[in-house]
Design an enzyme around this catalytic site. Structure first.
Site, PDB file in Angstrom:
ATOM      1  N   LYS A 279       2.185 -14.034  -2.828  1.00  0.00           N
ATOM      2  CA  LYS A 279       2.932 -13.078  -3.662  1.00  0.00           C
ATOM      3  C   LYS A 279       4.033 -13.783  -4.451  1.00  0.00           C
ATOM      4  O   LYS A 279       4.290 -13.436  -5.603  1.00  0.00           O
ATOM      5  CB  LYS A 279       3.492 -11.930  -2.824  1.00  0.00           C
TER       6      LYS A 279
ATOM      7  N   LYS B 102      -9.151 -10.754  -1.717  1.00  0.00           N
ATOM      8  CA  LYS B 102      -9.200  -9.525  -0.924  1.00  0.00           C
ATOM      9  C   LYS B 102      -8.762  -8.353  -1.797  1.00  0.00           C
ATOM     10  O   LYS B 102      -7.960  -8.531  -2.710  1.00  0.00           O
ATOM     11  CB  LYS B 102      -8.322  -9.664   0.326  1.00  0.00           C
TER      12      LYS B 102
ATOM     13  N   LYS C 145      -3.692  -3.596  -3.383  1.00  0.00           N
ATOM     14  CA  LYS C 145      -3.061  -2.681  -4.335  1.00  0.00           C
ATOM     15  C   LYS C 145      -2.446  -3.461  -5.474  1.00  0.00           C
ATOM     16  O   LYS C 145      -2.530  -3.083  -6.630  1.00  0.00           O
ATOM     17  CB  LYS C 145      -1.981  -1.866  -3.624  1.00  0.00           C
TER      18      LYS C 145
HETATM   19  P1  ATP Z   1      -0.204  -4.980  -1.468  1.00  0.00           P
HETATM   20  O1  ATP Z   1      -1.126  -5.670  -2.455  1.00  0.00           O
HETATM   21  O2  ATP Z   1       0.916  -4.241  -2.099  1.00  0.00           O
HETATM   22  O3  ATP Z   1       0.223  -5.916  -0.340  1.00  0.00           O
HETATM   23  P2  ATP Z   1      -2.338  -4.001   0.199  1.00  0.00           P
HETATM   24  O4  ATP Z   1      -3.535  -3.438  -0.469  1.00  0.00           O
HETATM   25  O5  ATP Z   1      -2.434  -5.381   0.767  1.00  0.00           O
HETATM   26  O6  ATP Z   1      -1.104  -3.846  -0.796  1.00  0.00           O
HETATM   27  P3  ATP Z   1      -0.761  -3.082   2.443  1.00  0.00           P
HETATM   28  O7  ATP Z   1       0.066  -1.851   2.309  1.00  0.00           O
HETATM   29  O8  ATP Z   1      -0.088  -4.407   2.315  1.00  0.00           O
HETATM   30  O9  ATP Z   1      -1.951  -2.978   1.365  1.00  0.00           O
HETATM   31  O10 ATP Z   1      -1.548  -3.036   3.817  1.00  0.00           O
HETATM   32  C1  ATP Z   1      -1.865  -1.815   4.495  1.00  0.00           C
HETATM   33  C2  ATP Z   1      -2.919  -2.078   5.549  1.00  0.00           C
HETATM   34  O11 ATP Z   1      -4.201  -2.309   4.925  1.00  0.00           O
HETATM   35  C3  ATP Z   1      -2.653  -3.336   6.394  1.00  0.00           C
HETATM   36  O12 ATP Z   1      -3.036  -3.060   7.732  1.00  0.00           O
HETATM   37  C4  ATP Z   1      -3.578  -4.376   5.795  1.00  0.00           C
HETATM   38  O13 ATP Z   1      -3.928  -5.371   6.748  1.00  0.00           O
HETATM   39  C5  ATP Z   1      -4.762  -3.522   5.409  1.00  0.00           C
HETATM   40  N1  ATP Z   1      -5.515  -4.118   4.291  1.00  0.00           N
HETATM   41  C6  ATP Z   1      -5.012  -4.402   3.067  1.00  0.00           C
HETATM   42  N2  ATP Z   1      -5.969  -4.905   2.279  1.00  0.00           N
HETATM   43  C7  ATP Z   1      -7.114  -4.958   3.025  1.00  0.00           C
HETATM   44  C8  ATP Z   1      -8.457  -5.389   2.771  1.00  0.00           C
HETATM   45  N3  ATP Z   1      -8.795  -5.872   1.581  1.00  0.00           N
HETATM   46  N4  ATP Z   1      -9.365  -5.293   3.760  1.00  0.00           N
HETATM   47  C9  ATP Z   1      -9.023  -4.797   4.987  1.00  0.00           C
HETATM   48  N5  ATP Z   1      -7.768  -4.373   5.294  1.00  0.00           N
HETATM   49  C10 ATP Z   1      -6.818  -4.443   4.327  1.00  0.00           C
HETATM   50 MG    MG Z   2      -0.675  -6.258   1.555  1.00  0.00          MG
END
Ligand code: ATP
Ligand code: MG
Length: 330
Positions: free
Chosen positions: A111, A194, A197
């Site tokens: 990040k 991966k 968001k």
């Molecule tokens: P950001 O990009 O803002 O970090 P994010 O999509 O990674 O958002 P988070 O809010 O950081 O989402 O994570 C919420 C939950 O979703 C955590 O338990 C994280 O491990 C899980 N998670 C996030 N992305 C994935 C993915 N691609 N596959 C499986 N689990 C995920």
């Molecule tokens: Mg995340």
């Protein structure tokens, strides 16, 4: 009853990676464990964001979670900034966390690499995460694979704090363990990183079916399958992994055969996946409409959740301060 804690950032819309890697697990576990599910808005402000949007994103995240099956009568759903003890414990943990450990964290490096100016809050993100979990003395944390490294640090912080401040043998903070799902790491549809968001490579949990199909159609599959007649290798294909998460076992088997014998082209395979996704996501979209229609009820759920969370968090903080010699009144 063992306790679980998990969080999700209101940094964008809830996507199928979050759902398959974490949220779906929360829905199953909420009746087996005492569960705390937190919308972690203090985490979401560690990268640039629009203040005017954040509150709505937080409410939208709550709506998506409730639509996905989070049941406030079975678990505690709340917003992090409504429970100030989270930041209080985070400060305390900052004083025992080695800087080098924070600099080594993969999420920080990724990040931070995307930003011109990096806030100290992004570096300290895993410290706040440790506080989130340990405030409730949670035994288990259902997360996706990307959070396993942070959780290891939470365990280390718990160990360090216990050995520094707890006089007797019984640890004050338990060392929280990660709980993973089979779909622990869902890739974005571009197959590059991966699904996240913050990367804009997502399929939203509540997204319109037309838009989902527009994303699925060009999605990356087995790169070696260039012509329709080339047999594919299901295990290297992101679409196959989504089948494993959304399709019934018999369909998954059929997909593997059709792919590896070139019986189906990738578009045929995606059409079947789309149907399976619709079967699961359609009812969630319907529920979201109902939840969204009742703003007062949502306020009540989040207010009650914060009050309950706070009653536990404040007791933990009181004991922590006592053990650390903080606060001067007797
Ligand atoms: P950001 O990009 O803002 O970090 P994010 O999509 O990674 O958002 P988070 O809010 O950081 O989402 O994570 C919420 C939950 O979703 C955590 O338990 C994280 O491990 C899980 N998670 C996030 N992305 C994935 C993915 N691609 N596959 C499986 N689990 C995920
Ligand atoms: Mg995340």
């Amino acid at each position: 009853m063992p306790r679980i804690f998990s969080g999700i950032q209101p940094s964008g819309e809830l996507h199928i990676g979050n759902y398959l890697g974490a949220v779906k697990n929360w829905v199953t576990l909420q009746r087996q464990y005492e569960s705390f599910i937190c919308i972690v808005d203090y985490h979401a402000i560690t990268v640039p964001y629009e203040a005017a949007d954040l509150r709505q994103r937080t409410r939208d995240m709550a709506i998506s979670l409730l639509a996905a099956g989070i049941d406030p009568s079975a678990c505690t759903l709340f917003v992090q900034s409504m429970v100030p003890e989270h930041t209080e414990l985070a400060w305390i943990f900052n004083t025992i966390t080695p800087l080098g450990e924070l600099e080594r964290q993969t999420q920080f490096k990724e990040k931070a690499g995307r930003q011109e100016s990096v806030a100290a809050g992004l570096l300290n993100y895993p410290v706040l995460q440790a506080a989130d979990i340990l405030l409730y003395k949670a035994d288990m944390v259902p997360v996706g694979e990307d959070q396993v490294q942070h959780l290891e640090l939470s365990r280390e912080i718990a160990r360090k704090w216990n050995s520094r401040f707890v006089p007797d043998a019984a640890p004050f903070f338990p060392e929280p363990k990660a709980l993973l799902t089979p779909a622990r790491r869902i890739m974005g549809l571009d197959g590059q990183a991966k699904m996240s968001k913050s990367l804009g490579n997502t399929v939203g949990l509540l997204e319109d079916p037309k838009d989902i199909w527009e994303k699925l159609r060009p999605a990356v599959t087995d790169p070696k399958r260039v012509r329709r007649t080339d047999p594919g290798t299901p295990e290297v294909c992101n679409i196959y992994h989504l089948h494993k998460a959304f399709s019934p076992a018999a369909t998954v088997e059929h997909v593997a055969v059709q792919c590896s014998t070139a019986g189906w082209g990738c578009i045929d395979c995606k059409k079947v996946l789309f149907e399976s996704m619709e079967n699961e996501l359609g009812p969630i979209r319907e529920r979201a409409i109902e939840v969204r229609a009742n703003a007062n009820k949502l306020d009540e759920i989040l207010g009650d959740g914060a009050a309950h969370a706070r009653s536990i968090a404040s007791a933990t903080i009181r004991e922590v301060k006592e053990l650390m010699g903080l606060s001067a009144t007797r």
